[in-house]
Design an enzyme around this catalytic site. Structure first.
Site, PDB file in Angstrom:
ATOM      1  N   CYS A 125       0.792  -1.263  -0.166  1.00 44.99           N
ATOM      2  CA  CYS A 125      -0.150  -0.073  -0.077  1.00 44.99           C
ATOM      3  C   CYS A 125       0.830   1.222  -0.163  1.00 44.99           C
ATOM      4  O   CYS A 125       0.319   2.355  -0.047  1.00 44.99           O
ATOM      5  CB  CYS A 125      -1.066  -0.062   1.201  1.00 44.99           C
ATOM      6  SG  CYS A 125      -2.007  -1.290   1.267  1.00 44.99           S
ATOM      7  N   HIS A 171      -3.259   7.339   3.009  1.00 40.35           N
ATOM      8  CA  HIS A 171      -3.893   6.197   2.310  1.00 40.35           C
ATOM      9  C   HIS A 171      -5.106   5.602   3.114  1.00 40.35           C
ATOM     10  O   HIS A 171      -5.377   5.874   4.171  1.00 40.35           O
ATOM     11  CB  HIS A 171      -2.595   4.968   2.969  1.00 40.35           C
ATOM     12  CG  HIS A 171      -3.088   3.674   2.630  1.00 40.35           C
ATOM     13  ND1 HIS A 171      -3.731   3.425   1.332  1.00 40.35           N
ATOM     14  CD2 HIS A 171      -2.989   2.537   3.208  1.00 40.35           C
ATOM     15  CE1 HIS A 171      -4.170   1.984   1.117  1.00 40.35           C
ATOM     16  NE2 HIS A 171      -3.690   1.489   2.418  1.00 40.35           N
ATOM     17  N   ASN A 221     -10.319   0.097   0.394  1.00 34.93           N
ATOM     18  CA  ASN A 221      -8.832   0.370   0.339  1.00 34.93           C
ATOM     19  C   ASN A 221      -8.398  -0.392  -1.156  1.00 34.93           C
ATOM     20  O   ASN A 221      -8.262  -1.510  -1.296  1.00 34.93           O
ATOM     21  CB  ASN A 221      -8.252  -0.620   1.607  1.00 34.93           C
ATOM     22  CG  ASN A 221      -6.793  -0.533   1.579  1.00 34.93           C
ATOM     23  OD1 ASN A 221      -6.058  -0.333   0.636  1.00 34.93           O
ATOM     24  ND2 ASN A 221      -6.171  -0.794   2.929  1.00 34.93           N
TER      25      ASN A 221
HETATM   26  N1  COA Z   1     -18.486  -8.365  10.023  1.00 35.11           N
HETATM   27  C1  COA Z   1     -18.926  -8.555  10.975  1.00 35.11           C
HETATM   28  N2  COA Z   1     -18.132  -8.752  12.272  1.00 35.11           N
HETATM   29  C2  COA Z   1     -16.848  -9.008  11.814  1.00 35.11           C
HETATM   30  C3  COA Z   1     -16.433  -8.710  10.602  1.00 35.11           C
HETATM   31  C4  COA Z   1     -17.344  -8.540   9.441  1.00 35.11           C
HETATM   32  N3  COA Z   1     -16.849  -8.069   8.195  1.00 35.11           N
HETATM   33  N4  COA Z   1     -14.957  -8.895  10.761  1.00 35.11           N
HETATM   34  C5  COA Z   1     -14.840  -9.091  11.996  1.00 35.11           C
HETATM   35  N5  COA Z   1     -16.122  -9.247  12.592  1.00 35.11           N
HETATM   36  C6  COA Z   1     -16.126  -9.518  14.137  1.00 35.11           C
HETATM   37  C7  COA Z   1     -14.831 -10.165  14.717  1.00 35.11           C
HETATM   38  O1  COA Z   1     -15.027 -11.535  14.641  1.00 35.11           O
HETATM   39  C8  COA Z   1     -15.250 -10.041  16.195  1.00 35.11           C
HETATM   40  O2  COA Z   1     -16.043 -10.610  16.706  1.00 35.11           O
HETATM   41  P1  COA Z   1     -15.940 -11.103  18.297  1.00 35.11           P
HETATM   42  O3  COA Z   1     -15.688 -10.028  19.195  1.00 35.11           O
HETATM   43  O4  COA Z   1     -17.061 -12.038  18.523  1.00 35.11           O
HETATM   44  O5  COA Z   1     -14.612 -11.790  18.233  1.00 35.11           O
HETATM   45  C9  COA Z   1     -15.580  -8.443  16.214  1.00 35.11           C
HETATM   46  O6  COA Z   1     -16.017  -8.133  14.916  1.00 35.11           O
HETATM   47  C10 COA Z   1     -14.418  -7.492  16.466  1.00 35.11           C
HETATM   48  O7  COA Z   1     -13.327  -7.872  15.410  1.00 35.11           O
HETATM   49  P2  COA Z   1     -12.105  -7.043  15.600  1.00 35.11           P
HETATM   50  O8  COA Z   1     -11.173  -7.598  14.648  1.00 35.11           O
HETATM   51  O9  COA Z   1     -11.756  -6.661  17.150  1.00 35.11           O
HETATM   52  O10 COA Z   1     -12.662  -5.443  15.052  1.00 35.11           O
HETATM   53  P3  COA Z   1     -11.703  -4.174  14.866  1.00 35.11           P
HETATM   54  O11 COA Z   1     -12.468  -2.970  15.738  1.00 35.11           O
HETATM   55  O12 COA Z   1     -10.227  -4.268  15.284  1.00 35.11           O
HETATM   56  O13 COA Z   1     -11.816  -3.846  13.503  1.00 35.11           O
HETATM   57  C11 COA Z   1     -10.584  -4.060  11.414  1.00 35.11           C
HETATM   58  C12 COA Z   1     -11.480  -4.715  12.397  1.00 35.11           C
HETATM   59  C13 COA Z   1     -10.199  -4.814  10.447  1.00 35.11           C
HETATM   60  C14 COA Z   1     -11.674  -3.039  10.616  1.00 35.11           C
HETATM   61  C15 COA Z   1      -9.566  -2.977  12.031  1.00 35.11           C
HETATM   62  O14 COA Z   1      -9.021  -3.858  12.987  1.00 35.11           O
HETATM   63  C16 COA Z   1      -8.709  -2.448  11.108  1.00 35.11           C
HETATM   64  O15 COA Z   1      -9.323  -1.454  10.190  1.00 35.11           O
HETATM   65  N6  COA Z   1      -7.484  -2.564  11.084  1.00 35.11           N
HETATM   66  C17 COA Z   1      -6.619  -1.947   9.898  1.00 35.11           C
HETATM   67  C18 COA Z   1      -6.709  -2.651   8.606  1.00 35.11           C
HETATM   68  C19 COA Z   1      -5.894  -2.092   7.555  1.00 35.11           C
HETATM   69  O16 COA Z   1      -5.778  -0.966   7.399  1.00 35.11           O
HETATM   70  N7  COA Z   1      -5.472  -2.919   6.706  1.00 35.11           N
HETATM   71  C20 COA Z   1      -4.987  -2.411   5.360  1.00 35.11           C
HETATM   72  C21 COA Z   1      -3.462  -2.046   5.648  1.00 35.11           C
HETATM   73  S1  COA Z   1      -2.904  -1.472   4.460  1.00 35.11           S
END
Ligand code: COA
Length: 329
Positions: free
Chosen positions: A108, A241, A271
């Protein structure tokens, strides 16, 4: 170095959160509140090459140049149908250009890495106009049965043409090897002398990536602003980004800056990896949001873990008459 043209192209298919909730255990509320994404564009009928070529043609047109005027093509790309030749070579052929080409994979952060490379090439004084095209189809890396990664990404291409000039005020890159937070392994051909190759669709530890992204971006932005001797008051826009709207907002909070300085299009496109900043830049250019003299901070982060940021003064005035110069960044 200065940017003299921008272009972008997106796939025609818009996949909404509601559409995803029909095939995955997810819902619009979760996706939009956790990521800020309402829909993403996904390649269906068209190819990534077509998007890259179209974005490049638009950038050339915007720069008032033709393919023959391009002295180098840098293509930022993570995956496409070809492992070789590089996508840059395929784009060159489609454009009818005759210049050296190179692909770079810095995930990215690729656009900022491409700017850095372009600045160095221009600094050598051997080339005048460089086409940077960032073309990405993360839809071919994610596991479409897994809700944690497939909802975040989108496909697209963004291009810029850069030439000699004094508008790049500072640029800074970092790479710190960290595979576990974000990686993708593709399947390779059978080889009778090795064990079967294991491969995995895109693996992401969202929380780790989130923290690394915020810390790195805030640090990089402070570094490039210091190096460019600019204050926050002088910054017109921060083009970050487009990974997650919450990441952008957290970075903005750390910087204590106004919301209107942080343009966003993640709600429409998701993204798009290294294409996200050049697509955003092109949208702003086409909408007339950028004025000569605007000071832009751009900051990206991604797998590697790699990061990059720069301070660039916006000016899209043509400089066809300017002779090549060994400008220092
Ligand atoms: N829909 C519904 N629920 C979902 C889900 C989806 N698409 N994806 C995950 N969940 C659930 C998980 O299973 C978890 O459930 P649980 O609490 O019962 O275990 C819950 O939602 C919370 O998941 P979590 O991973 O803790 O959420 P988060 O607040 O950390 O958000 C991201 C997840 C991925 C959105 C966030 O961490 C993020 O954006 N990270 C950066 C990713 C990024 O930028 N990547 C590219 C870099 S270039």
């Amino acid at each position: 170095m200065k940017i003299i043209g921008t272009g972008s192209e997106l796939p025609s298919l818009a996949v909404t959160n509601e559409m995803l909730s029909e095939i995955l255990d997810t819902n619009n509320e979760w996706i939009s509140t956790r990521t800020g994404i309402s829909q993403r564009r996904i390649i269906s009928e068209e190819s990534l090459t077509e998007l890259a070529v179209s974005a490049s043609k638009k950038a050339l047109k915007n720069a008032n140049l033709e393919a023959k005027d391009i002295d180098f093509i840098i293509c930022s790309n993570t995956v496409n149908n070809y492992v070789l030749p590089g996508l840059s070579c395929i784009v060159q052929g489609e454009l009818g250009a005759h210049c050296p080409c190179i692909d770079l994979n810095s995930a990215c952060s690729g656009f900022i890495y491409a700017l850095y490379m372009a600045a160095a090439y221009l600094d050598m004084g051997k080339v005048k106009n460089i086409l940077i095209v960032c073309a990405e189809e993360p839809s071919k890396m994610v596991d479409w049965h897994a809700r944690d990664t497939s909802v975040i990404f989108g496909d697209g291409a963004g291009a810029t043409v850069v030439t000699q000039g004094k508008n790049l005020k500072s640029i800074h890159l970092t790479t710190t090897c960290a595979i576990e937070p974000l990686y993708y392994q593709r399947e390779l051909e059978y080889n009778p002398y090795t064990h079967k190759q294991e491969f995995k669709p895109l693996v992401m530890n969202g929380k780790d990536v989130y923290k690394m992204a915020v810390n790195a971006s805030v640090q990089d932005i402070n570094t490039v602003m210091k190096e460019a001797h600019v204050t926050q008051k002088e910054i017109s826009f921060y083009l970050l980004h487009q990974a997650n709207v919450r990441i952008i907002e957290t970075i903005r909070d750390f910087l204590g800056e106004n919301e209107d300085k942080f343009p966003k299009n993640i709600h429409k496109y998701g993204n798009t990896s290294s294409a996200s900043i050049p697509i955003l830049l092109d949208e702003m250019n086409m909408n007339g949001q950028l004025k000569d003299g605007d000071i832009l901070v751009m900051s990206a982060f991604g797998a590697g873990f790699s990061t990059g940021a720069c301070v660039m003064e916006w000016s899209n005035r043509m400089t066809a008459a300017e002779p090549p110069q060994n400008n220092k960044m």
